[in-house]
Scaffold this motif. Structure first.
Motif, short mmCIF file in Angstrom:
data_model
loop_
_atom_site.label_atom_id
_atom_site.label_comp_id
_atom_site.label_asym_id
_atom_site.label_seq_id
_atom_site.Cartn_x
_atom_site.Cartn_y
_atom_site.Cartn_z
N GLU A 1 0.83 -1.21 0.00
CA GLU A 1 0.00 0.00 0.00
C GLU A 1 0.86 1.26 0.00
OE1 GLU A 1 -1.80 -3.15 0.34
OE2 GLU A 1 -1.52 -2.67 2.45
N LEU A 2 1.94 1.22 -0.77
CA LEU A 2 2.80 2.39 -0.92
C LEU A 2 2.40 3.15 -2.19
CD1 LEU A 2 6.32 0.92 -0.05
CD2 LEU A 2 4.65 1.99 1.48
N SER A 3 2.88 4.37 -2.31
CA SER A 3 2.66 5.15 -3.51
C SER A 3 3.46 4.55 -4.68
CB SER A 3 3.11 6.60 -3.27
OG SER A 3 3.23 7.31 -4.49
N VAL A 4 3.03 4.84 -5.90
CA VAL A 4 3.80 4.39 -7.06
C VAL A 4 4.96 5.34 -7.35
CG1 VAL A 4 1.84 3.19 -8.09
CG2 VAL A 4 2.24 5.59 -8.66
N ASP A 5 5.11 6.36 -6.53
CA ASP A 5 6.20 7.33 -6.70
C ASP A 5 6.83 7.63 -5.34
OD1 ASP A 5 7.91 9.14 -7.93
OD2 ASP A 5 6.48 10.79 -7.86
N GLU A 6 7.37 6.60 -4.71
CA GLU A 6 7.93 6.74 -3.37
C GLU A 6 9.31 7.41 -3.40
OE1 GLU A 6 6.92 6.08 -0.29
OE2 GLU A 6 4.96 5.24 -0.83
N PRO A 7 9.55 8.39 -2.51
CA PRO A 7 10.90 8.94 -2.38
C PRO A 7 11.94 7.89 -2.01
CG PRO A 7 9.29 10.35 -1.28
CD PRO A 7 8.56 9.10 -1.69
N LEU A 8 11.50 6.80 -1.38
CA LEU A 8 12.42 5.73 -1.00
C LEU A 8 13.24 5.21 -2.18
CD1 LEU A 8 13.41 3.76 1.20
CD2 LEU A 8 11.47 2.28 0.62
N TRP A 9 12.66 5.27 -3.37
CA TRP A 9 13.35 4.83 -4.59
C TRP A 9 14.68 5.56 -4.77
CZ3 TRP A 9 13.30 0.96 -7.82
CH2 TRP A 9 13.73 1.09 -9.15
N TRP A 10 14.74 6.82 -4.30
CA TRP A 10 15.94 7.64 -4.45
C TRP A 10 16.75 7.71 -3.15
CZ3 TRP A 10 17.05 8.70 -9.29
CH2 TRP A 10 16.01 8.67 -10.22
N MET A 11 16.44 6.85 -2.20
CA MET A 11 17.15 6.83 -0.92
C MET A 11 17.97 5.55 -0.74
SD MET A 11 14.17 8.35 1.58
CE MET A 11 13.86 10.11 1.72
N ILE A 12 17.95 4.68 -1.74
CA ILE A 12 18.76 3.46 -1.68
C ILE A 12 19.76 3.47 -2.84
CG2 ILE A 12 17.08 2.08 -0.43
CD1 ILE A 12 16.13 0.90 -3.07
N ALA A 13 20.93 2.94 -2.58
CA ALA A 13 22.01 3.00 -3.58
C ALA A 13 21.74 2.09 -4.76
CB ALA A 13 23.34 2.64 -2.92
N ASP A 14 21.16 0.93 -4.51
CA ASP A 14 20.92 -0.04 -5.57
C ASP A 14 19.41 -0.21 -5.74
OD1 ASP A 14 20.77 -2.14 -7.34
OD2 ASP A 14 22.18 -3.43 -6.27
N GLN A 15 18.86 0.45 -6.73
CA GLN A 15 17.42 0.39 -6.93
C GLN A 15 16.96 -1.00 -7.36
OE1 GLN A 15 16.93 3.68 -9.67
NE2 GLN A 15 16.57 5.15 -8.01
N ARG A 16 17.89 -1.81 -7.89
CA ARG A 16 17.51 -3.17 -8.26
C ARG A 16 17.36 -4.07 -7.04
NH1 ARG A 16 21.14 -4.44 -13.72
NH2 ARG A 16 20.44 -2.58 -14.89
N ALA A 17 17.69 -3.55 -5.88
CA ALA A 17 17.45 -4.30 -4.66
C ALA A 17 15.97 -4.36 -4.32
CB ALA A 17 18.21 -3.67 -3.49
N ALA A 18 15.17 -3.52 -4.96
CA ALA A 18 13.73 -3.47 -4.70
C ALA A 18 12.96 -4.08 -5.86
CB ALA A 18 13.29 -2.03 -4.47
N THR A 19 12.12 -5.06 -5.56
CA THR A 19 11.18 -5.61 -6.53
C THR A 19 9.83 -4.99 -6.24
OG1 THR A 19 12.39 -7.70 -6.65
CG2 THR A 19 10.10 -7.69 -7.41
N ILE A 20 9.29 -4.28 -7.21
CA ILE A 20 8.08 -3.49 -6.99
C ILE A 20 6.97 -4.01 -7.90
CG2 ILE A 20 7.06 -1.19 -7.07
CD1 ILE A 20 9.89 -0.06 -6.70
N THR A 21 5.82 -4.28 -7.30
CA THR A 21 4.63 -4.65 -8.06
C THR A 21 3.54 -3.62 -7.79
OG1 THR A 21 3.87 -6.11 -6.28
CG2 THR A 21 5.16 -7.10 -8.04
N VAL A 22 2.75 -3.33 -8.81
CA VAL A 22 1.70 -2.31 -8.71
C VAL A 22 0.36 -2.95 -9.03
CG1 VAL A 22 0.85 -0.11 -9.62
CG2 VAL A 22 3.31 -0.48 -9.33
N ARG A 23 -0.65 -2.57 -8.24
CA ARG A 23 -2.00 -3.08 -8.49
C ARG A 23 -3.01 -1.99 -8.20
NH1 ARG A 23 -3.52 -7.73 -4.42
NH2 ARG A 23 -5.56 -7.35 -5.35
N ASP A 24 -4.23 -2.19 -8.68
CA ASP A 24 -5.32 -1.27 -8.39
C ASP A 24 -5.62 -1.31 -6.89
OD1 ASP A 24 -6.23 -4.00 -9.48
OD2 ASP A 24 -7.90 -3.41 -8.21
#
Length: 435
Positions: free
Chosen positions: A300-323
């Motif tokens: 239940e996070l936003s699809v535009d989280e600032p967290l994306w720009w707070m980690i050095a390796d963005q590939r460390a996050a697997t993100i799925t989006v749903r309605d």
């Protein structure tokens, strides 16, 4: 708002709904707030509809104690072996939906079920249509819901308006590069966290399109402080406090041990609430630096989280989006007038509504004080947008670009870019919980 909520909760059933249901040999009633036996039977039907087991007396009492604010509708079958247990249920209540730059009263809907024995008879269609007509007639500009099945509600004019992202983070790989927050993190009891959450949520939700005010009893259920809570002991609560002593953030999480590698255990963020950028950074840094945690999951996070720009390796996050948050406009002038527009423009909307609740031709004059007028014919010389009520509902909160819907064939306009500029928002919609 409280007057509208109370009027709606006790309003009589729609005549067309009652007549249509009775024509099928069924009965439809509103469950009285003080009727424990009828509420228990209604809850049993809801539990069956959502594949849960039978409720015990503690769970039934807790539900009864926390849901008096809801308008609960039951459809029963007098010919069934157990005629008092509903074959369909429907709940709704008065809420408040945040839009870009404003808020609007909303009819929130939940606990929608139809028993497998009574499917394909149009029961849901009659319930939904009748209750939407009642909500519209009493003055709700929009209706909202979260759906367990995504394909059901589009036919009633609902559209997914605020998507939700789920993150699974490889903690060791992520590496924090965000700011170091100046405040402090401290553990709280679940009871203290539950007491602090409502005021903090009120600070946050009015700034985030797609959010609604927390329904009654939800905080206690989330923090598992109710008598019917299960596995309450697995939850942990931390707060972020600013240097001046203000509580600006809370996080609720649980951990699960990895029996094969204790240092690769996992943590799940149940809920995170941050009123400031510092609180956001402080809480996420804490969660990503816990000892023995290899995987961190949050939903239940936003699809535009600032967290994306707070980690050095963005590939460390697997993100799925749903309605997630669904919206349905019931009153076009009231809904469009309730949000902010950052450009001055005048556009005509030709709105089609299969349920006949909110169709028509409307002229939006956007700007500092937006206004909407219903007209018989589109004025000459103004740009015209032709769309369904679901498409209008989708762009109202700002979760999808009108240009995208135009390319998808979901609306018609000669100037999609102009319409997109009008409905642009600087805040990405989000709903941080289910209801």
């Amino acid at each position: 708002m409280s007057d509208l909520t109370e009027t709606f909760r006790t309003a009589p059933l729609d005549d067309a709904l009652r007549q249509a249901v009775e024509a099928q040999g069924l009965a439809v009633t509103r469950v009285e707030d003080g009727d424990r036996e009828s509420t228990d039977r209604w809850l049993d039907a809801v539990s069956r509809g959502f594949l849960d087991g039978e409720r015990n007396d503690t769970q039934r009492q807790a539900f009864f104690d926390h849901t008096a604010y809801r308008r609960k509708i039951a459809v029963t079958d007098p010919g069934a072996p157990v005629p008092d247990v509903p074959v369909a249920t429907f709940a709704s209540w008065g809420a408040e939906l945040t839009l870009p730059g404003g808020v609007v009263p909303a009819c929130a809907i939940s606990s929608v079920t139809v028993a497998p024995t009574h499917r394909r008879r149009g029961v849901l269609r009659r319930l939904m249509t009748g209750e939407l007509r009642t909500a519209a007639s009493l003055g709700f500009p929009v209706a909202v819901l979260t759906a367990s099945e995504a394909g059901i509600y589009g036919r009633f004019g609902f559209a997914p308006a605020a998507a939700a992202a789920t993150w699974e983070i490889d903690v060791r790989r992520a590496r924090w590069i965000g700011p170091e927050a100046p405040g402090r993190i401290d553990f709280l009891t679940r009871e203290a966290g539950c007491a602090a959450a409502p005021a903090l949520h009120e600070r946050v939700r009015r700034e985030v399109p797609g959010e609604i005010d927390m329904p009654g009893g939800h905080w206690e259920r989330m923090f598992r402080t109710r008598a019917d809570a299960e596995k309450a002991e697995e939850l942990r609560v931390v707060q972020y406090r600013s240097p001046d002593g203000e509580v600006d953030g809370l996080a609720l999480y649980r951990v699960a041990e990895n029996d094969d590698d204790y240092a690769a255990s996992s943590a799940t963020v149940v809920y995170l609430l941050a009123a400031t950028d510092a609180a956001y950074a402080g809480l996420w840094r804490f969660l990503l630096s816990m000892d023995l945690i290899g995987t961190l999951t949050a939903s239940e996070l936003s699809v535009d989280e600032p967290l994306w720009w707070m980690i050095a390796d963005q590939r460390a996050a697997t993100i799925t989006v749903r309605d997630h948050q669904y919206v349905r406009v019931l009153d076009v002038p009231a809904a469009l007038s309730s949000r902010r527009y950052d450009v001055d423009d005048t556009i005509v909307f030709e709105v089609a509504d299969a349920l006949g609740i909110a169709d028509g031709v409307f002229v939006l004059s956007a700007g500092g004080e937006p206004g909407v007028d219903a007209v018989d014919e589109p004025p000459v010389g103004l740009p015209v947008v032709r769309l369904g009520i679901a498409e209008l509902s989708a762009i109202l909160v700002g979760g999808v670009s009108p240009a995208t819907l135009a390319r998808a064939g979901r609306l018609e306009t000669d100037d999609p870019a102009r319409l997109t500029r009008l409905f642009a928002s600087t805040a990405t919609p989000r709903l941080s919980f289910w209801y």
